[in-house]
Design a protein around this motif. Structure first.
Motif, short mmCIF file in Angstrom:
data_model
loop_
_atom_site.label_atom_id
_atom_site.label_comp_id
_atom_site.label_asym_id
_atom_site.label_seq_id
_atom_site.Cartn_x
_atom_site.Cartn_y
_atom_site.Cartn_z
N GLY A 90 65.80 16.16 160.34
CA GLY A 90 64.81 17.23 160.53
C GLY A 90 63.56 17.05 159.70
N ARG A 91 63.60 16.21 158.67
CA ARG A 91 62.40 15.96 157.87
C ARG A 91 61.25 15.43 158.72
NH1 ARG A 91 62.88 14.62 152.09
NH2 ARG A 91 64.93 15.26 151.31
N ILE A 92 61.57 14.83 159.85
CA ILE A 92 60.53 14.23 160.68
C ILE A 92 59.56 15.28 161.23
CG2 ILE A 92 61.66 14.36 162.97
CD1 ILE A 92 60.84 11.38 163.32
N TYR A 93 60.02 16.55 161.31
CA TYR A 93 59.17 17.63 161.82
C TYR A 93 58.26 18.24 160.76
CZ TYR A 93 62.11 17.93 166.07
OH TYR A 93 62.77 17.69 167.26
N GLU A 94 58.55 18.02 159.49
CA GLU A 94 57.81 18.68 158.43
C GLU A 94 56.32 18.31 158.48
OE1 GLU A 94 58.81 21.02 156.21
OE2 GLU A 94 60.67 20.99 157.38
N GLY A 95 55.47 19.35 158.54
CA GLY A 95 54.03 19.12 158.52
C GLY A 95 53.45 18.61 159.81
N ASN A 96 54.23 18.62 160.91
CA ASN A 96 53.68 18.14 162.20
C ASN A 96 52.44 18.95 162.56
OD1 ASN A 96 56.33 16.88 164.39
ND2 ASN A 96 55.88 16.41 162.27
N ARG A 97 51.48 18.26 163.15
CA ARG A 97 50.20 18.89 163.48
C ARG A 97 50.13 19.44 164.89
NH1 ARG A 97 46.64 14.05 162.92
NH2 ARG A 97 45.27 15.38 164.16
N VAL A 98 50.70 18.72 165.87
CA VAL A 98 50.47 19.09 167.27
C VAL A 98 51.76 19.51 167.98
CG1 VAL A 98 49.62 18.29 169.52
CG2 VAL A 98 48.42 17.64 167.41
N ALA A 99 52.83 18.69 167.92
CA ALA A 99 54.02 19.00 168.71
C ALA A 99 55.29 18.54 168.01
CB ALA A 99 53.93 18.36 170.10
N CYS A 100 56.30 19.41 168.04
CA CYS A 100 57.67 19.06 167.65
C CYS A 100 58.49 18.97 168.93
CB CYS A 100 58.26 20.10 166.72
SG CYS A 100 57.46 20.25 165.12
N VAL A 101 58.87 17.78 169.30
CA VAL A 101 59.55 17.54 170.58
C VAL A 101 61.05 17.55 170.35
CG1 VAL A 101 59.83 15.91 172.49
CG2 VAL A 101 57.58 16.20 171.41
N TYR A 102 61.78 18.35 171.14
CA TYR A 102 63.22 18.50 170.96
C TYR A 102 63.94 18.37 172.30
CZ TYR A 102 62.70 23.23 172.85
OH TYR A 102 62.44 24.29 173.68
N ASN A 103 65.26 18.22 172.22
CA ASN A 103 66.10 18.02 173.40
C ASN A 103 66.71 19.37 173.79
OD1 ASN A 103 68.06 17.32 175.27
ND2 ASN A 103 68.85 15.58 174.09
N VAL A 104 66.33 19.89 174.94
CA VAL A 104 66.82 21.19 175.39
C VAL A 104 68.34 21.20 175.48
CG1 VAL A 104 66.79 22.84 177.32
CG2 VAL A 104 64.67 21.71 176.60
N ALA A 105 68.95 20.07 175.82
CA ALA A 105 70.40 19.98 175.98
C ALA A 105 71.14 19.86 174.64
CB ALA A 105 70.76 18.80 176.88
N ASP A 106 70.41 19.72 173.56
CA ASP A 106 71.02 19.54 172.24
C ASP A 106 70.42 20.58 171.30
OD1 ASP A 106 71.94 18.67 169.76
OD2 ASP A 106 71.76 16.55 170.28
N LYS A 107 71.09 21.73 171.22
CA LYS A 107 70.54 22.87 170.49
C LYS A 107 70.25 22.53 169.03
CE LYS A 107 71.32 27.75 169.41
NZ LYS A 107 71.10 27.56 167.94
N ALA A 108 71.01 21.61 168.46
CA ALA A 108 70.79 21.25 167.06
C ALA A 108 69.37 20.73 166.83
CB ALA A 108 71.81 20.22 166.61
N THR A 109 68.80 20.05 167.81
CA THR A 109 67.44 19.53 167.64
C THR A 109 66.43 20.68 167.65
OG1 THR A 109 67.07 19.15 170.03
CG2 THR A 109 68.09 17.37 168.76
#
Length: 481
Positions: free
Chosen positions: A221-240
Motif C-alpha cells: 500500500g505504500r505505493i499509493y502514498e502521495g499519489n498525485r492523479v490516480a490510485c488504480v485498484y482491482n474491483v475484484a480484490d477488495k483488499a486493493t
C-alpha cells in the motif's frame, strides 16, 4: 522496525563526505555503491556472503576507493550516517536494529533513485508505478508499450530488471517511467510519491520476510502514498481498494478501478468484447471511451485482460489517447514462460506458464482454459493447494506431478478432485520434464490444453523458472518431431 526516519523527499541530501553504508552487493548494491561514490560519499559495502562472485564485485569496487567488508553484514560500520540496502535484506537484521537505535536512516535503492531523480537541473520524469502479488512485470511492459505508442520517451524499470538508479542517473532523458516495485522495494522507500500507481492484486506471498499478511499488504500500500492523479485498484480484490482508502494522497487524486465486468463511473472495464474507459472521460456518469478490443490483448486470458486494463488506466491518467492504448497493446509481446503458446500437437495446445510459481498466479492460469492436463509441482515455499485445486477441479482432464513437494498437490487433488487421473513422477531430475510431457500427451484429448503452471518454485530441479520452461518447450518440440 520502520524503514527509516527520513521521509521528506524534497529535502536535499548532500552526499559529499557523508559516510554511507551499502548493505549487500548484487544487482542493486554495486550500482548504488558506484553512484554514491560518484556523488562524493565515503562508501562502505557490507555483505553477508564471501563467495567468488562477491569477491569479484568487491575487487571492482575497491579499485574505485570503496571499502568492502565481506562475510559481515550484521555490524554497523562506525560513523555511518545513512544505510542504502538491497531490497531483499529483511527488516529484522541486526544491522538495521543497530541503525534504528543510532538514529541512522535506512533507504532502499528505489528511495535513493527517487532522491536523485531531479539532480543536475534536469526535469524529473514522473513515475507510473505498479505492484501486486502477480502480473507486475507484464503490466509494466504493457504500460511502457502504450506510452511508447503515444510518442513518449519511456522505459520499463525497477523490479523488472532495469535499475531505477541507472534510469535516473544515466544520460538518457525520459518523459515518464513505467516502474515495477516489489513489496521489498516499497518497504525501503519511505518518501516515494508517484504520479499514479496501481496495486493489481493481493495474495499471501513473502510472508517469511514481512512477518504477516497485514505487514505485506501495508508495504504494498505504500505505493499509493502521495499519489498525485490516480490510485488504480482491482474491483475484484477488495483488499486493493482498502489500501487506496487508507492512503494519504494529494488533493484531487482519484480512485480508479478496473474490472472484467461492465465498468461503473471512475472505472475501466469490458463491454461486449471491448476495453472501455469510464474514468478519464468527460461526464463519466454518461459517457465511455472505447480503448481497444479484447483480442488486442496478447494473450486474452482473463488475468491478462485485467493487466491490460490496469496499464491502460495508468496511461490514461498521464493523458495518453485511446488510440495509443490500442496500438500499445497490439504491439506488446509477452515475455517467455508467461502463458506462452509453445505448439499444437495432434489437436492439443501446449502452454508454458513456468512463471506461475505460486498458487495465485496458477489460479489465474488455470482459469484461462476449459479443459486442462496440468503439469505442476516443485518447491511449495510453505503454500497449500486445497483452494487452488477445488477451484480448478471442473477444468482438469488430468494432472502430472513433478518435483520435491508434489505430494502436497497430489493430496489436494485426492481431496477435491478424486475423479481426475493423476500421474505422480517420483523424479526431481531435469529429465523428468520430458516424461511429464509424454504422460500429459497420453492423458490429453483433442481440444485440451497441456498447461505447465507449477504453482511452485523451480529450484529443486532447475536453476530458475526460465530453465524449467525451456525444458518444457524442448520436450514439446520432441513430441512433434
Amino acid at each position: 522496525m520502520g524503514s527509516g526516519q527520513v521521509t521528506d523527499s524534497s529535502a536535499p541530501f548532500d552526499f559529499r563526505g557523508k559516510h554511507v553504508t551499502v548493505a549487500g552487493l548484487g544487482v542493486s548494491g554495486v550500482p548504488a555503491a558506484k553512484v554514491l561514490h560518484g556523488l562524493g560519499a565515503r562508501v562502505t559495502v557490507v555483505n553477508d556472503g564471501d563467495d567468488e562472485r562477491a569477491r569479484t564485485q568487491a575487487a571492482e569496487l575497491e579499485t574505485l576507493g570503496v571499502t568492502v567488508r565481506l562475510g559481515d553484514g550484521a555490524t554497523l560500520p562506525e560513523g555511518t550516517e545513512l544505510i542504502v540496502t538491497a531490497p531483499g535484506w529483511k527488516p529484522d537484521k541486526p544491522l538495521f536494529t543497530a541503525a534504528h537505535e543510532a538514529g541512522v536512516p535506512v533507504w532502499g535503492d528505489v528511495e535513493l533513485a527517487w532522491r536523485l531523480r531531479d539532480r543536475d537541473g534536469r526535469k524529473a520524469a514522473p513515475w507510473l508505478a505498479v505492484t501486486g502479488t502477480n502480473g507486475k512485470t507484464t503490466t509494466v511492459q504493457m504500460l511502457a508499450s502504450i506510452l511508447r505508442a503515444a510518442g513518449l520517451r519511456t522505459a520499463a524499470v525497477g523490479n523488472i530488471g532495469v535499475s531505477l538508479l541507472d534510469a535516473v542517473t544515466g544520460d538518457e532523458e525520459y518523459d515518464v517511467l513505467a516502474v515495477e516495485l516489489s513489496s521489498y522495494q516499497l518497504h525501503w522507500a519511505p518518501s516515494l510519491r508517484a504520479h499514479s500507481a496501481a496495486v493489481l492484486n493481493l495474495a499471501p506471498d513473502h510472508l517469511d520476510w514481512h512477518g504477516s499478511m497485514e505487514a505485506y499488504a501495508a508495504d504494498k500500500g505504500r505505493i499509493y502514498e502521495g499519489n498525485r492523479v490516480a490510485c488504480v485498484y482491482n474491483v475484484a480484490d477488495k483488499a486493493t481498494e482498502d489500501l487506496v482508502r487508507a492512503a494519504d494522497v494529494e488533493e484531487g487524486c482519484r480512485a480508479v478501478g478496473f474490472t472484467l465486468g461492465s465498468p461503473a463511473p471512475s472505472q475501466l472495464g469490458v463491454v461486449e468484447g471491448l476495453l472501455v474507459d469510464r474514468a478519464f472521460v468527460e461526464d463519466r456518469h454518461r459517457n465511455a471511451q472505447e480503448l481497444a478490443e479484447v483480442s488486442d490483448v496478447n494473450p486474452p486470458a482473463p488475468h491478462n485482460i485485467a493487466n491490460a486494463l490496469a496499464a491502460a488506466a495508468l496511461a490514461r491518467s498521464f493523458g495518453v489517447s485511446a488510440a495509443a492504448v490500442r496500438d500499445g497493446l497490439r504491439a506488446f509481446t509477452p515475455d517467455a514462460h508467461r502463458i506462452a503458446h509453445v505448439a499444437d500437437v495432434d489437436g492439443v495446445a501446449y502452454v508454458d506458464d513456468s512463471k506461475a510459481t505460486n498458487t495465485h498466479a496458477t489460479e489465474a492460469s488455470l482459469a484461462a482454459y476449459e479443459s486442462i492436463v496440468w503439469i505442476a509441482g516443485g518447491l511449495a515455499k510453505g503454500a497449500t493447494f486445497d483452494e487452488l485445486v477445488a477451484g480448478a477441479a471442473k477444468r482438469l482432464r488430468g494432472a502430472v506431478l513433478i518435483g520435491a513437494d508434489r505430494t502436497l498437490i497430489r493430496e489436494a487433488l485426492a481431496r477435491h478432485a478424486p475423479e481426475v487421473p493423476v500421474v505422480d513422477l517420483d523424479r526431481t531430475d531435469t529429465g523428468a520434464m520430458l516424461q511429464a510431457v509424454q504422460e500429459a500427451q497420453r492423458l490429453a484429448r483433442p481440444g485440451d490444453t497441456v498447461l505447465l503452471a507449477p504453482a511452485c518454485a523451480s529450484m529443486d530441479m532447475f536453476t530458475n523458472y526460465n530453465k524449467r520452461g525451456d525444458a518444457f518447450a524442448q520436450a514439446v518440440r520432441e513430441l512433434g518431431a
